[in-house]
Design a protein around this motif. Structure first.
Motif, PDB file in Angstrom:
ATOM      1  N   MET A  62       0.608  -1.014   0.547  1.00  0.00           N
ATOM      2  CA  MET A  62      -0.270  -0.111   0.098  1.00  0.00           C
ATOM      3  C   MET A  62       1.056   1.243   0.021  1.00  0.00           C
ATOM      4  O   MET A  62       0.667   2.730  -0.850  1.00  0.00           O
ATOM      5  CB  MET A  62      -0.851   0.028   0.792  1.00  0.00           C
ATOM      6  N   ARG A 122      -7.899  -2.127  -1.276  1.00  0.00           N
ATOM      7  CA  ARG A 122      -9.324  -1.568  -0.464  1.00  0.00           C
ATOM      8  C   ARG A 122     -10.801  -2.477  -0.975  1.00  0.00           C
ATOM      9  O   ARG A 122     -11.636  -2.043  -0.031  1.00  0.00           O
ATOM     10  CB  ARG A 122      -9.333  -0.684  -1.575  1.00  0.00           C
ATOM     11  N   TRP A 132      -9.665   2.131   4.003  1.00  0.00           N
ATOM     12  CA  TRP A 132      -7.876   2.167   3.579  1.00  0.00           C
ATOM     13  C   TRP A 132      -7.725   3.538   3.356  1.00  0.00           C
ATOM     14  O   TRP A 132      -7.667   4.289   3.022  1.00  0.00           O
ATOM     15  CB  TRP A 132      -6.940   1.492   2.627  1.00  0.00           C
TER      16      TRP A 132
END
Length: 157
Positions: A62, A122, A132
């Motif tokens: 991420m 997500r 997120w």
């Protein structure tokens, strides 16, 4: 593949699309070739899920999705983890084929091979009524030339 041996499971012909059936042919040796490819695809998918199955690796993925491209020192500053730990997880993500490394001078920059993986994560979180949030900007400036030339990222979402 054990699908054909299981009496309750659909046959391979029922699973394959007509185009695949034409490509696969009808001989037993051709079907074995298709089954071997299906096994390889399943193994590749298992490697991806294994790589994403550790929370620290999800954080690295991420962070790379958020930054686009980052060096290890930037990820260390961003995630607040030790350099050795971040490097180990990057190595596992590279072995799984999710991360690509590019050397520029003495720095190695990492990026996601498939940026849509972040969207996967997500959506999986949304399915569980979670979201997120954007990772905060690095607490300290990392020493790489890229970080010295660009303005700091805004905090928040």
């Amino acid at each position: 593949m054990t699908v054909r041996n299981n009496p309750g499971a659909p046959s391979l012909d029922a699973i394959l699309t007509p185009a695949c059936r034409k490509w696969a042919g009808s001989s037993k040796s051709d079907n074995i070739f298709v089954e071997a490819n299906m096994n390889k695809m399943a193994e590749a998918a298992a490697r991806v899920f294994w790589a994403l199955g550790i929370p620290t690796r999800l954080l690295v993925v991420m962070a790379l999705a958020q930054e686009g491209e980052a060096c290890v020192c930037h990820l260390v500053a961003m995630l607040g983890m030790r350099q050795a730990l971040v490097s180990q997880h990057l190595m596992a993500l590279r072995k799984a084929g999710l991360v690509v490394a590019t050397r520029r001078g003495r720095y190695v920059y990492y990026r996601l091979r498939y940026p849509w993986i972040a969207g996967w994560i997500r959506r999986a979180l949304r399915a569980h009524k979670m979201e997120w949030r954007r990772l905060p900007a690095p607490a300290r400036q990392c020493p790489c030339p890229t970080c010295r030339t660009k303005p700091p990222a805004p905090m928040g979402r």
